[in-house]
Design an enzyme around this catalytic site. Sequence first.
Site, PDB file in Angstrom:
ATOM      1  N   GLY A 217       0.837  -1.198   0.000  1.00 54.58           N
ATOM      2  CA  GLY A 217       0.000   0.000   0.000  1.00 54.58           C
ATOM      3  C   GLY A 217       0.869   1.243   0.000  1.00 54.58           C
TER       4      GLY A 217
ATOM      5  CD  GLU B 163       4.835  -3.916  -3.682  1.00 59.22           C
ATOM      6  OE1 GLU B 163       5.007  -2.720  -4.006  1.00 59.22           O
ATOM      7  OE2 GLU B 163       3.948  -4.641  -4.136  1.00 59.22           O
TER       8      GLU B 163
ATOM      9  CB  CYS C 293       3.401  -0.220  -6.474  1.00 58.31           C
ATOM     10  SG  CYS C 293       3.788  -1.893  -6.936  1.00 58.31           S
TER      11      CYS C 293
END
Length: 519
Positions: free
Chosen positions: A232, A254, A288
């Site tokens: 997140g 992560e 991401c």
Amino acid sequence: MNRNLASIVAGTAVPGAPGGRITSTNPARTSQIVADVALGDAGTFAAAARAARQAQQAWADVPAPVRGRAIAHIGRVVEANAEALARLVTREIGKPYAEALGEVREIADTCDFFLGEGRRLYGQTVPSEMPDKQLFTFRNPVGVVGVITAGNFPVAVPSWYLVPALVCGNAVVWKPADYSPACAAALFELFVAGGGLPDGVLNLVLADGEATFAGLERALDEGHIDKVGFTGSSAVGSRIGELTGRHLQSACLELGGKNPMVVTDSAELDLAVEAALFSGFGTAGQRCTSLGTVIVHESVHADFLARFDKATRQAAVGDPFADVVFGPMLDEKFAARFEDYLGWIQPHHRVLGSSATGRITAARPRDGFVGDPEAGIFYHPTIVDGLRADDAIFGSETFGPLVGVMPYRHLDEAIALANAPGYGLSASIYTRQPAEVFAFRRGVSAGMVSVNNSTSGAEAHLPFGGNGKSGNGSRQSGQWVLDQFTRWQSMNWDYSGRLQKAQLDVAELTPDESFRLGD
Ligand code: UN1
């Protein structure tokens, strides 16, 4: 089909809605409800951790090869349900169907890798410095793992945690994003049914962020969580890192990225443009690993920009069940945040890529839009040229369809710009010069480096993770993630029949260090 969902603890749906009720809607057609959800609260999370604690030892006692078989079955049942699961991903978070199918494939790939790990999970035999003594190492499960995941990869990224955690003999409490509960419930069912998992080995908690944090704190205080895996934002990641640190744990984090792509003067520009389009605007820029800033050599800057602008203007945007580059934002809350990022555009910037910026509406249409833009949460792709190193757009992740562009003169300068925002997840370079490749690899702070490839699309069996604001150095995927979900235990066994003291009772050879070869 509309679903009624609740948390599942020790194999049983949690009654009532202690955390309130929400609906999950289709972001491409917000009038369409995908699921009605009864949320749990902090107590639900703590109860799930207790249930996992109770189930864990028996699961660890199942021989590892048998746990590996469970993973094999999960992989097959995921493949058999691939289209249904991908359709649900597209309906619930608006990821284009082809990409959603790829995401489901990534679960099967992860299962394929780890099913064999049940038969490996190697320890070592190590020689001792003393006779009649043997040394060994074993991998032990950490115990109960709390997994908290984002909804941009609502099924693949959770599988990166669940699969290795389970094969290593851990029990799991999984808290998925509150905007992708239907995908989560489906994946949970596939794991439990497909793997034949005993009750309590995998528990599902549907809750909002604050209830989850409070529940995690309680479960840690009660001693029922041994490891946290979190995917997140960097902001929430640092709160989780702080909380777990107080319990002497290091979470697997992560987090976000501000992923650079360096386009050198030897780059094949059309390839670089294709990659910038895919990684900048695929999943509406909500990975991401999405491209943040293109750092392009000044001699090809104008040419690259013109081609990138053209390709972006021509890209199909709209209905994620159609053949589009990207669909809607994941959820209204990401749209609201993206509006803030658009507010960071300054007069010194040049905006390109579409017929307008902001939300796509009848008043601000997008040429060639596929479907009805006002039915969902759709945004114009936005290229912002002329970034400067002190711009907010340069320094922070702008989760959404926005790509910055800026020129550079020397590779050292490009590397410094690539590292300046302080993230370090994924970085890419387009060049034909091997020396530039290796200088970039060595100098860039990212955990993952692509050469003549985009910043996104990592394969599921290489170490995945970042540094700086992108994570605490933990790595997921492949053999590397085993160190997240096991603890090494060493054992020494002395069968000499006496107490042999390490470092003290060690035989010494007598070397002659003055020895020299004659002429
Ligand atoms: C993420 O956005 O959290 O490399 C993960 C990629 C995907 C995973 C992204 N395989 O883009």
